[in-house]
Design an enzyme around this catalytic site. Structure first.
Site, mmCIF file in Angstrom:
data_model
loop_
_atom_site.group_PDB
_atom_site.id
_atom_site.type_symbol
_atom_site.label_atom_id
_atom_site.label_comp_id
_atom_site.label_asym_id
_atom_site.label_seq_id
_atom_site.Cartn_x
_atom_site.Cartn_y
_atom_site.Cartn_z
ATOM 1 N N ASP A 8 46.342 11.210 -8.801
ATOM 2 C CA ASP A 8 47.401 10.245 -8.991
ATOM 3 C C ASP A 8 48.370 10.452 -7.826
ATOM 4 O O ASP A 8 48.345 11.504 -7.175
ATOM 5 C CB ASP A 8 48.084 10.490 -10.335
ATOM 6 C CG ASP A 8 49.301 9.613 -10.534
ATOM 7 O OD1 ASP A 8 49.187 8.395 -10.362
ATOM 8 O OD2 ASP A 8 50.368 10.164 -10.855
ATOM 9 N N ASP A 10 52.331 9.356 -7.359
ATOM 10 C CA ASP A 10 53.697 9.786 -7.660
ATOM 11 C C ASP A 10 53.700 10.886 -8.719
ATOM 12 O O ASP A 10 53.165 10.702 -9.820
ATOM 13 C CB ASP A 10 54.525 8.601 -8.170
ATOM 14 C CG ASP A 10 54.674 7.503 -7.136
ATOM 15 O OD1 ASP A 10 55.637 7.545 -6.376
ATOM 16 O OD2 ASP A 10 53.796 6.615 -7.086
ATOM 17 N N ASP A 168 49.684 13.457 -13.739
ATOM 18 C CA ASP A 168 50.841 14.018 -14.440
ATOM 19 C C ASP A 168 51.314 13.134 -15.589
ATOM 20 O O ASP A 168 52.421 13.307 -16.094
ATOM 21 C CB ASP A 168 52.005 14.237 -13.460
ATOM 22 C CG ASP A 168 52.602 12.928 -12.965
ATOM 23 O OD1 ASP A 168 51.817 11.999 -12.661
ATOM 24 O OD2 ASP A 168 53.837 12.827 -12.878
#
Length: 223
Positions: A8, A10, A168
């Site tokens: 991922d 960001d 995250d």
């Protein structure tokens, strides 16, 4: 042995929060609105532009015309300032270098719009190093649907089961699990505040607290 690693963007690969914090603070000052706490802004980074602007106008729903207008304003400002304070998380460059040395392709599957993602990668000089990039414009269904994961795997000419996905957010883990990838939860990222206390419930195969742990876990999986 795993044959590729997907991230991922960001909160996992890149620490972009400082730019979002600065821009939201700037917009609040322009509009005379209360400035949200930095932690509140950081927690919304993974939720997208509407959620970010809703911090400026918490009384508005996500489909309100005023919120949509300032969403576009936010995106326009962000496009011009996409990498001012943004940088890769500490330890990430050595991890990418390790993967490249071992001839393990790495890529990005993100819900961030392609034009912003490409600009960010260009600014960080990662555009030619990234083996595959999948953004919302490339698929009909975004994460947590597995479609972007399968597209990335197909682009790499690999089975999804041969790939590690690092994220995250619960939708990252769900997307990776739905595609039968090995999932790693980056607990150093921008975790939703209401889901921090029970990370095991996310269903990730591995949980890491920092990039150094991530480096070690990935090294085990590719050797």
């Amino acid at each position: 042995m795993k044959k590729a690693v997907l991230f991922d963007l960001d909160g996992t690969l890149a620490d972009t929060a400082a730019d979002f914090i600065r821009i939201i603070q700037q917009i609040c000052k322009e509009l005379g609105r209360p400035i949200p706490a930095e932690d509140a802004i950081r927690a919304q980074v993974s939720e997208g532009a509407r959620a970010m602007v809703q911090l400026v106008y918490p009384e508005l729903n996500q489909d309100d015309a005023t919120l949509l207008k300032y969403r576009q304003h936010f995106l326009d400002v962000y496009e011009q300032q996409v990498v001012v304070d943004t940088e890769l998380f500490a330890g990430m460059y050595p991890l990418l270098e390790m993967l490249e040395k071992e001839n393990i392709p790495w890529g990005i599957v993100t819900n961030k719009p392609r034009y912003l993602t490409e600009k960010l990668l260009n600014e960080l000089k990662l555009n030619t190093r990234c083996a595959v990039l999948v953004c919302p414009q490339d698929v009909k269904h975004t994460k947590p649907d597995p479609e972007p994961m399968y597209l990335a795997a197909n682009t790499l000419n690999l089975s999804s089961e041969d790939i590690i996905y690092v994220g995250d957010h619960p939708r990252d883990i769900d997307a990776g699990n739905n595609a039968n990838m090995l999932t790693i939860l980056a607990a150093y990222g921008y975790l939703p505040p209401n889901m921090k206390d029970n990370l095991n419930a996310w269903g990730a195969d591995i949980i890491v607290q920092n990039v150094e742990q991530l480096h070690l876990e990935i090294a085990k999986q590719i050797s």
